[in-house]
Design a protein around this motif. Structure first.
Motif, mmCIF file in Angstrom:
data_model
loop_
_atom_site.group_PDB
_atom_site.id
_atom_site.type_symbol
_atom_site.label_atom_id
_atom_site.label_comp_id
_atom_site.label_asym_id
_atom_site.label_seq_id
_atom_site.Cartn_x
_atom_site.Cartn_y
_atom_site.Cartn_z
ATOM 1 N N HIS A 141 -10.298 -14.888 14.159
ATOM 2 C CA HIS A 141 -9.386 -14.601 15.259
ATOM 3 C C HIS A 141 -9.397 -15.721 16.286
ATOM 4 C CE1 HIS A 141 -7.780 -10.682 14.802
ATOM 5 N NE2 HIS A 141 -8.930 -10.044 14.750
ATOM 6 N N SER A 184 -3.917 -9.062 14.518
ATOM 7 C CA SER A 184 -4.472 -7.920 13.823
ATOM 8 C C SER A 184 -3.375 -7.230 13.011
ATOM 9 C CB SER A 184 -5.063 -6.954 14.845
ATOM 10 O OG SER A 184 -5.692 -5.907 14.176
ATOM 11 N N GLY A 185 -3.665 -6.922 11.775
ATOM 12 C CA GLY A 185 -2.705 -6.239 10.924
ATOM 13 C C GLY A 185 -1.743 -7.168 10.232
ATOM 14 N N SER A 186 -1.974 -8.499 10.337
ATOM 15 C CA SER A 186 -1.039 -9.442 9.731
ATOM 16 C C SER A 186 -1.307 -9.657 8.239
ATOM 17 C CB SER A 186 -1.092 -10.775 10.485
ATOM 18 O OG SER A 186 -2.411 -11.272 10.491
ATOM 19 N N GLY A 187 -2.384 -9.082 7.736
ATOM 20 C CA GLY A 187 -2.603 -9.152 6.280
ATOM 21 C C GLY A 187 -3.715 -10.081 5.854
ATOM 22 N N LYS A 188 -4.536 -10.566 6.797
ATOM 23 C CA LYS A 188 -5.588 -11.539 6.468
ATOM 24 C C LYS A 188 -6.644 -10.934 5.528
ATOM 25 C CE LYS A 188 -6.779 -11.965 10.825
ATOM 26 N NZ LYS A 188 -5.926 -10.994 11.506
ATOM 27 N N SER A 189 -7.138 -9.756 5.915
ATOM 28 C CA SER A 189 -8.175 -9.131 5.076
ATOM 29 C C SER A 189 -7.615 -8.756 3.721
ATOM 30 C CB SER A 189 -8.734 -7.894 5.763
ATOM 31 O OG SER A 189 -9.434 -8.275 6.919
ATOM 32 N N THR A 190 -6.379 -8.309 3.725
ATOM 33 C CA THR A 190 -5.743 -7.947 2.461
ATOM 34 C C THR A 190 -5.748 -9.142 1.516
ATOM 35 O OG1 THR A 190 -4.335 -6.418 3.669
ATOM 36 C CG2 THR A 190 -3.645 -7.003 1.437
ATOM 37 N N ALA A 208 1.742 -5.221 3.033
ATOM 38 C CA ALA A 208 0.756 -6.005 3.787
ATOM 39 C C ALA A 208 0.934 -7.497 3.552
ATOM 40 C CB ALA A 208 -0.651 -5.578 3.402
ATOM 41 N N ARG A 230 -15.488 0.144 2.991
ATOM 42 C CA ARG A 230 -14.940 0.588 4.261
ATOM 43 C C ARG A 230 -15.640 1.856 4.747
ATOM 44 N NH1 ARG A 230 -9.101 0.519 3.013
ATOM 45 N NH2 ARG A 230 -8.976 -1.729 3.165
ATOM 46 N N TYR A 268 0.855 -1.193 0.000
ATOM 47 C CA TYR A 268 0.000 0.000 0.000
ATOM 48 C C TYR A 268 0.880 1.228 0.000
ATOM 49 C CZ TYR A 268 -4.010 -2.902 1.300
ATOM 50 O OH TYR A 268 -5.004 -3.824 1.320
HETATM 51 N N1 LIG Z 1 -5.892 0.788 2.269
HETATM 52 C C1 LIG Z 1 -4.787 0.644 3.004
HETATM 53 N N2 LIG Z 1 -3.814 1.572 2.951
HETATM 54 C C2 LIG Z 1 -2.684 1.426 3.690
HETATM 55 N N3 LIG Z 1 -2.448 0.417 4.486
HETATM 56 C C3 LIG Z 1 -3.377 -0.552 4.584
HETATM 57 C C4 LIG Z 1 -4.596 -0.481 3.862
HETATM 58 N N4 LIG Z 1 -5.323 -1.576 4.159
HETATM 59 C C5 LIG Z 1 -4.583 -2.295 5.044
HETATM 60 N N5 LIG Z 1 -3.438 -1.681 5.299
HETATM 61 C C6 LIG Z 1 -2.381 -2.166 6.167
HETATM 62 O O1 LIG Z 1 -2.041 -3.472 5.759
HETATM 63 C C7 LIG Z 1 -1.806 -4.271 6.876
HETATM 64 C C8 LIG Z 1 -2.702 -5.500 6.821
HETATM 65 O O2 LIG Z 1 -4.027 -5.104 7.049
HETATM 66 P P1 LIG Z 1 -5.239 -6.134 7.063
HETATM 67 O O3 LIG Z 1 -6.482 -5.346 7.066
HETATM 68 O O4 LIG Z 1 -5.039 -7.085 5.932
HETATM 69 O O5 LIG Z 1 -5.026 -6.848 8.462
HETATM 70 P P2 LIG Z 1 -5.890 -7.991 9.139
HETATM 71 O O6 LIG Z 1 -4.988 -9.134 9.300
HETATM 72 O O7 LIG Z 1 -7.133 -8.181 8.368
HETATM 73 O O8 LIG Z 1 -6.200 -7.337 10.553
HETATM 74 P P3 LIG Z 1 -7.532 -7.485 11.423
HETATM 75 O O9 LIG Z 1 -7.388 -8.798 12.148
HETATM 76 O O10 LIG Z 1 -7.407 -6.327 12.387
HETATM 77 O O11 LIG Z 1 -8.673 -7.399 10.534
HETATM 78 C C9 LIG Z 1 -2.011 -3.401 8.100
HETATM 79 O O12 LIG Z 1 -0.769 -2.926 8.554
HETATM 80 C C10 LIG Z 1 -2.825 -2.265 7.606
HETATM 81 O O13 LIG Z 1 -2.553 -1.092 8.309
#
Ligand SMILES: Nc1ncnc2c1ncn2[C@@H]1O[C@H](COP(=O)(O)OP(=O)(O)OP(=O)(O)O)[C@@H](O)[C@H]1O
Ligand SMILES: [Mg+2]
Lengths: 232, 402
Positions: free
Chosen positions: A200, A41-47, A21, B400, A12
């Motif tokens: 989670h 949280s923030g490990s990149g799962k949603s990404t 991510a 979002r 990103y």
């Molecule tokens: N649109 C974006 N712009 C910049 N950084 C992003 C964006 N979306 C996600 N990130 C970053 O990418 C990383 C992974 O985010 P992600 O949402 O994939 O985490 P996650 O594992 O789903 O967390 P959670 O369990 O909190 O949902 C995080 O550091 C987040 O800050």
């Protein structure tokens, strides 16, 4: 393989700030698998889920969905892939508040161009598969969280996608409703639906057949669950 | 998704926000209502005007002395009853009608009160030039003109003012001119159909023999205006220039008379009405554009409010085209509905306004259809930008959005 990703990167960029991510992620999902993805949280799962769901684009690497390279597909063709190949379930249900349950389930078929009659039958059948035969004419605001998520699952199933993706589907639910949802997933999986879900909670993950763990955008473990907890 | 479904779903969403939708439509409603009202009144005015002149006027020429020449008109240039006599012998001419005007005060029932009356001196052929709807008695006759008889044909509303009734043939009215007073025998009563008479307290008109008026005015033989009715409508323009030439020969002058067809005057008035209608229509059109901008504004708000919905729809497989179409249809439904409401309001508004000024408004189907199309087009034109904005939203960011 339904899903095959190789050396996937997601970066990103916000001005000068760069967040990586996903780093060099490779994995695959075969037909009829039931995979859970875990990690802090923030490990990149949603990404990852957004990329798998063709909602987001990848920065580098390859993504084959159902045998087709979708890494470079854009625009209308990508919309069609989302519509036909992917069923997405969100943590926040994401139902349209002004439509009733049945109409919400019909939505993907509307964009697929199905006739009104075909839509209705398929939507009722999908609602039946998730155990919702009553309250199909109610608006989301008149349904419980568990019922809403079941409507969302029916909606994800209605076009018979190649894969069902769910990002923390039980995240907004109490443990009993979460358990019910897992029961539905297990039944669907037995019927042959391939499922990848993020969670989670280890208890929830133990209901699936395989757990992939992420840390800082990388896969750290990828293990089969020996004795998944069976619901009902 | 087929068009019918898109329209019902868009109509549903417009209906769900009733109050806002109506407020959004207001600009369009007012604009369209104004267009319909103005064009229907203008058209109605034109219709009644043309009707009034349709039977008469077609073959009528108006003769007048030109005062726009460098040298002022001499006494010998003035039109007279001799000129009338002279023109009557022309083979192309059906009738020649002299007209002079003055005004007088006519004494009412209460001798201390009076009312102003336009007095027109003319002859028996006047009715070839203008319709006079005689209800009682008769119009002026040749014998009245020959004898300069003190008779008058009066307006029924004057009769009512003076005698309290309209059947007053045989009564006398007392008319006071600036030079004296005369008693006139009423030989006829006509009903005025003047468009304006319903609207204001306009002075009424009385017709008396031209010869009598000349005598009263001490005007020798002079007449102010001559109307000529010609046989051959095809040759009207030639006849007009020939009459101007013959008159100049008769009066021994040059290029002193203007002969115009009444038709050309009607055309002029018609084109003037057309211009006024067009101008006011333009103003109404501008208000429509302003209404369109209002619609665009609300559509932009709607798109922002429904960002999440857009994200959801896209995640389910809606293409950019689907989203754009959805919002375009919504904008179009807003403006088209506004247009239809505006047409209905404008239609009845036209009748209400027409009722006030005693006029039947006229509205034709092409105008209505054109207006509906125009309002729909406004929806499309001003809906495109918001709809494109909606279509271009990134699904992840849209999902979002809180
Ligand atoms: N649109 C974006 N712009 C910049 N950084 C992003 C964006 N979306 C996600 N990130 C970053 O990418 C990383 C992974 O985010 P992600 O949402 O994939 O985490 P996650 O594992 O789903 O967390 P959670 O369990 O909190 O949902 C995080 O550091 C987040 O800050
Ligand atoms: Mg997440």
């Amino acid at each position: 393989m339904i899903i095959q990703i190789d050396n996937l990167f997601k970066v990103y960029r916000n001005g000068s700030l760069e967040v990586t991510a996903l780093r060099d992620v490779s994995f695959s999902v075969a037909v009829s698998e039931f995979v859970s993805i875990m990690g802090q949280s923030g490990s990149g799962k949603s990404t990852l889920m957004n990329i798998l769901g063709c909602l987001d684009t990848l920065s580098a690497g390859k993504y084959h969905l159902d045998g087709e390279d979708v890494s470079k597909i854009k625009g209308k063709k990508l919309s069609i892939i989302r519509n036909r190949k992917i069923g997405f379930v969100f943590q926040a249900y994401n139902l349209l508040p002004r439509l009733n349950a049945l109409q919400n389930v019909e939505l993907p078929m509307i964009y697929a161009g199905a006739s009104a009659k075909k839509r209705r039958n398929a939507a009722l059948e999908a609602l039946d598969r998730v155990g919702l035969t009553e309250r199909v004419h109610h608006k989301p605001s008149e349904l419980s969280g568990g019922q809403k998520q079941r409507v969302a699952i029916a909606r994800a199933l209605v076009n018979e996608p190649a894969i069902l993706l769910a990002d923390e589907p039980t995240g907004n639910l109490d443990s009993r409703s979460g358990e019910e949802i897992m029961g539905i997933f297990q039944r669907l999986n037995r019927e042959g639906v391939t499922i990848v879900m993020v969670t989670h909670e280890p208890d929830i993950a133990e209901h699936t057949k395989r757990i992939v763990a992420f840390k800082d955008g990388r896969i750290v473990t990828d293990e089969l669950v020996l004795n998944p907890i069976q619901v009902g | 998704m087929n068009i019918f479904e898109s329209i019902t779903s868009a109509a549903y969403s417009v209906f769900a926000n009733r109050m806002r939708s109506i407020l959004t439509m207001l600009g369009i409603i007012i604009g369209i209502a104004a267009v319909i009202m103005i064009t229907s009144i203008g058209q109605g005015f034109q219709n009644s005007f043309n009707e009034m002149f349709a039977e008469f006027g077609a073959g009528t020429l108006e003769v007048a002395v030109r005062h726009d020449r460098p040298e002022p008109a001499a006494r010998s240039d003035m039109l007279t009853l001799e000129s009338v006599e002279f023109l009557s012998s022309h083979p192309d001419v059906v009738s020649v009608t002299p007209i002079s005007g003055s005004n007088a005060r006519v004494q009412l029932r209460n001798p201390t009160e009076n009312t102003r009356v336009n007095v027109i001196g003319t002859n028996e052929t006047f009715r070839e030039v203008q319709n006079v709807d005689v209800r009682f008695g008769r119009f002026l006759a040749e014998i009245d003109v020959d004898r300069a008889a003190p008779v008058a044909v009066i307006d029924s509303s004057l009769a009512r003012q003076v005698f309290g009734r309209t059947d007053v043939v045989g009564e006398t009215i007392r008319a006071t001119f600036w030079f004296g007073t005369i008693d006139l025998l009423v030989v006829g009563v006509y009903r005025s159909d003047d468009i304006m008479s319903g609207m204001f307290e306009m002075p009424t008109t009385a017709y008396i023999p031209i010869t009598l008026l000349q005598r009263l005015l001490n005007a020798d033989n002079q007449v102010q205006q001559i109307f000529v009715n010609a046989h051959d409508l095809e040759r009207l323009d030639q006849t007009a220039s020939e009459i101007a030439r013959l008159l100049s020969i008769f009066h021994r002058n040059e290029d002193r008379y203007r002969v115009t067809t009444l038709m050309s005057q009607i055309d002029q008035i018609n084109s003037m009405i057309g211009m006024i209608t067009g101008f006011v229509g333009l103003v109404a059109f501008i208000s429509l554009v302003v209404g369109g901008i209002g619609v665009m504004n609300i559509m932009l708000v709607t798109v922002t409010e429904r960002t999440r919905e857009i994200g959801i729809r896209k995640s389910l497989g809606a293409t950019d085209g689907n989203i754009q179409f959805q919002f375009l249809i919504e904008a179009m439904i807003l403006t088209a509905t506004g247009g239809v409401i505006g047409i209905i309001l404008g239609y009845y508004g036209g009748f209400a306004l027409g009722g006030l000024i005693d006029l039947v408004p006229a509205i034709d189907v092409p105008t209505v259809i054109g207006t509906v199309i125009a309002s729909s087009l406004i929806g499309i034109i001003f809906g495109v930008y918001p709809a494109r904005k909606a279509a271009k939203l990134d699904p992840i960011e849209a999902l979002r959005y809180e």
